[in-house]
Scaffold this motif. Structure first.
Motif, mmCIF file in Angstrom:
data_model
loop_
_atom_site.group_PDB
_atom_site.id
_atom_site.type_symbol
_atom_site.label_atom_id
_atom_site.label_comp_id
_atom_site.label_asym_id
_atom_site.label_seq_id
_atom_site.Cartn_x
_atom_site.Cartn_y
_atom_site.Cartn_z
ATOM 1 N N LEU A 47 59.116 -17.996 57.813
ATOM 2 C CA LEU A 47 58.996 -18.297 59.227
ATOM 3 C C LEU A 47 58.052 -17.301 59.887
ATOM 4 O O LEU A 47 58.127 -16.098 59.628
ATOM 5 C CB LEU A 47 60.369 -18.248 59.899
ATOM 6 C CG LEU A 47 61.254 -19.475 59.666
ATOM 7 C CD1 LEU A 47 62.716 -19.124 59.898
ATOM 8 C CD2 LEU A 47 60.830 -20.622 60.572
ATOM 9 N N ALA A 48 57.160 -17.794 60.713
ATOM 10 C CA ALA A 48 56.199 -16.922 61.386
ATOM 11 C C ALA A 48 56.915 -15.970 62.333
ATOM 12 O O ALA A 48 57.960 -16.312 62.906
ATOM 13 C CB ALA A 48 55.186 -17.761 62.150
ATOM 14 N N PRO A 49 56.386 -14.755 62.504
ATOM 15 C CA PRO A 49 57.001 -13.783 63.420
ATOM 16 C C PRO A 49 57.161 -14.368 64.820
ATOM 17 O O PRO A 49 56.286 -15.073 65.324
ATOM 18 C CB PRO A 49 55.996 -12.618 63.415
ATOM 19 C CG PRO A 49 55.280 -12.737 62.110
ATOM 20 C CD PRO A 49 55.190 -14.215 61.831
ATOM 21 N N GLY A 50 58.311 -14.070 65.412
ATOM 22 C CA GLY A 50 58.583 -14.548 66.758
ATOM 23 C C GLY A 50 59.235 -15.909 66.824
ATOM 24 O O GLY A 50 59.656 -16.357 67.896
ATOM 25 N N GLY A 51 59.351 -16.594 65.680
ATOM 26 C CA GLY A 51 59.961 -17.920 65.662
ATOM 27 C C GLY A 51 61.467 -17.849 65.500
ATOM 28 O O GLY A 51 62.060 -16.775 65.379
ATOM 29 N N ARG A 52 62.081 -19.023 65.477
ATOM 30 C CA ARG A 52 63.526 -19.100 65.258
ATOM 31 C C ARG A 52 63.858 -18.609 63.849
ATOM 32 O O ARG A 52 63.127 -18.876 62.905
ATOM 33 C CB ARG A 52 64.018 -20.530 65.431
ATOM 34 C CG ARG A 52 63.815 -21.086 66.836
ATOM 35 C CD ARG A 52 64.433 -22.467 66.943
ATOM 36 N NE ARG A 52 63.806 -23.424 66.026
ATOM 37 C CZ ARG A 52 64.314 -24.615 65.736
ATOM 38 N NH1 ARG A 52 65.483 -24.976 66.251
ATOM 39 N NH2 ARG A 52 63.693 -25.438 64.919
ATOM 40 N N GLN A 53 64.950 -17.929 63.711
ATOM 41 C CA GLN A 53 65.330 -17.383 62.418
ATOM 42 C C GLN A 53 66.368 -18.272 61.724
ATOM 43 O O GLN A 53 67.009 -19.114 62.337
ATOM 44 C CB GLN A 53 65.852 -15.961 62.586
ATOM 45 C CG GLN A 53 64.807 -14.989 63.110
ATOM 46 C CD GLN A 53 63.544 -14.971 62.247
ATOM 47 O OE1 GLN A 53 63.596 -14.689 61.049
ATOM 48 N NE2 GLN A 53 62.402 -15.285 62.859
ATOM 49 N N ALA A 54 66.506 -18.046 60.412
ATOM 50 C CA ALA A 54 67.497 -18.738 59.578
ATOM 51 C C ALA A 54 67.283 -20.251 59.555
ATOM 52 O O ALA A 54 68.230 -21.018 59.401
ATOM 53 C CB ALA A 54 68.918 -18.400 60.021
#
Length: 470
Positions: free
Chosen positions: A124-131
């Motif tokens: 996942l790109a930095p700053g995006g939703r995690q998990a």
């Protein structure tokens, strides 16, 4: 000539970087080479530009300067509007060329000689939703992967850097000519994929895990490799019967699904295999051992167990506090379920009667599966089959440092993702396990073994002239 004068203007512009990036991207998308005075601009060659997701891509960057440090950056926008990306640092050779299939990445989301690292190492790109999890929902539309080249070794702020070269390639789950049919026959809900041609085709009943829904991408890919495949919805999907009906004692919903597939006019009758992952692993074993009229040609069971985690449609460990007490948590706060059925000797959950297995069985499991004790279960199944005298039917494959979600090849590795427990209407983070590089290797290797196993047990004996076209 107009491109030459545009380039002259850009080189003299005060907003050099932005204009140059826009110009380069337009030129590259048009398929033109760019001439910077006396030097041809870098060029990306990606073959094939349009191919199946299980195909390797040959990537080469030409027209660099000798020993130039460059960064390769790949990205995908998912159907959930999440950006996924990977990047790697390379040094061009004496001819000014980087060959991803042969050269080593010196840093980034992967290192070393990895021809498909720019795909399987995506995060996942930095700053995006995690998990989150990258899964294809509409398999009629390919993934579009944008691959860019930047000067120097960079690790962030890619959108602020000038692009030296760019290419877009597409990754399909459906080969040309593959037919997709939505199925709603009686109570059975699913999607049937048929390979090109008149048939009859050997078939696969494809079943996923406890998350439910209708997951089509593995079935589509199997059909692209010559097998009719029915992606079966049996849990948490519109129009699917309630759990107490689907998981009744006679498994009648699954028997109906088998009949729908086996009786289709383009299916080679009685040449059907079952493929199941996680809960689908258990369902495949139950169908092969508990339904008298079903005799699959072979079974492929991935990341599951002979322990039956449901009764009358309800997950036992969700409603029984004796099991929920066994749930652990990782340092990140993700749930670990692997201890729930352990030890097998003390567990009161029902289990598959392994001694009844009469079909060739391949079990695939990760030794770092943190969701379910799949490796321990594989050992137990082998022991039970040896006692029953049917262990000659068993092939077991263990993958070290590999987690629960063993997907088709080059799929990104998901160590922790969100997961909805529908019976209590709660979304949690689950620790699936695995380490990115070994897990990715396991996905690539296991897919080859799956296709070989199906080929061995399902293929019909066609005349040589027809066989050469399959």
């Amino acid at each position: 000539m107009k491109y030459f004068w545009m380039l002259r203007f850009i080189k003299g512009s005060s907003s050099n970087s932005l204009l140059k990036t826009i110009f380069v991207r337009r030129m590259l998308s048009s398929g033109r080479a760019i001439n910077y005075g006396q030097r041809v601009a870098p060029l990306i060659k990606a073959e094939p530009l349009r191919g199946l997701v299980d195909e390797s891509i040959k990537i080469e960057i030409a027209h660099l300067t000798p020993n130039q440090q460059v960064t390769l950056h790949s990205q995908i926008l998912s159907e959930d509007d999440d950006w996924w990306m990977a990047y790697a640092h390379y040094v061009s050779d004496s001819e000014g060329t980087v060959r991803v299939s042969h050269d080593k990445s010196m840093g980034g989301t992967y290192t070393g000689q990895e021809p498909m690292g720019l795909i399987w190492s995506m995060k996942l790109a930095p700053g995006g939703r995690q998990a989150m999890r990258l899964r294809k929902k509409d398999i009629t539309i390919p993934f579009s992967v944008t691959l860019s080249v930047y000067d120097g070794w960079i690790s962030n702020n890619f959108d602020k850097e000038a692009v030296l070269a760019l290419v877009v390639f597409e990754r399909f789950y459906m080969a040309p000519g593959t037919v997709r049919l939505q199925i709603k026959e009686g109570r059975v809900i699913g999607t049937l994929f048929l390979p090109p041609g008149p048939g009859p085709f050997p078939a696969v009943l494809d079943m996923w895990g406890g998350g439910g829904g209708l997951v089509e991408y593995r079935a589509a890919l199997l059909a692209s490799r010559g097998y009719a495949a029915l992606a079966l919805a049996y849990k948490e999907y519109k129009d699917v019967p309630p759990p107490e009906e689907v998981f009744d004692s006679k498994l009648s919903y699954f028997e109906e699904a088998f009949d729908v597939l086996n009786n289709h006019p383009k299916i080679a009758k009685d040449r059907t295999a079952f493929v199941g992952l996680s809960l689908g692993f258990t369902v495949a074993l139950l169908m092969a051992t508990e339904i008298p009229n079903i005799h699959p040609k072979c079974l492929i069971c991935i990341s599951g167990s002979h322990i039956i985690p449901f009764q009358e449609g309800t997950e036992l460990f969700v409603k029984d506090n004796d099991y929920t007490d066994k749930i652990k948590f990782s340092e990140e706060g993700a749930m670990i379920w692997r201890n729930i059925p352990l030890p097998f000797t003390d567990n009161l959950m029902p289990r598959v009667q392994i001694d009844k297995i009469q079909s060739p069985l391949m079990i695939i499991c990760g030794e770092d599966d943190q969701n379910w004790p799949t490796a321990e279960s594989a050992v137990e199944i082998k022991k039970l089959m040896k006692t029953a005298g049917n262990d000659h039917l068993l092939t077991t494959i263990f993958y070290p440092q590999t987690g629960h979600l063993i997907e088709p090849p080059y799929s990104p590795h998901f160590r922790i993702t969100k997961f909805k427990i529908h019976s209590i209407n709660k979304t949690v983070n689950i620790l699936w396990g695995g380490t990115t590089k070994p897990h990715s290797d396991a996905q690539e290797d296991s897919w080859k073994k799956i296709l070989a196993f199906l080929d061995k047990h399902l293929r019909l004996e066609y005349p040589p002239a027809i066989q050469s076209k399959l």
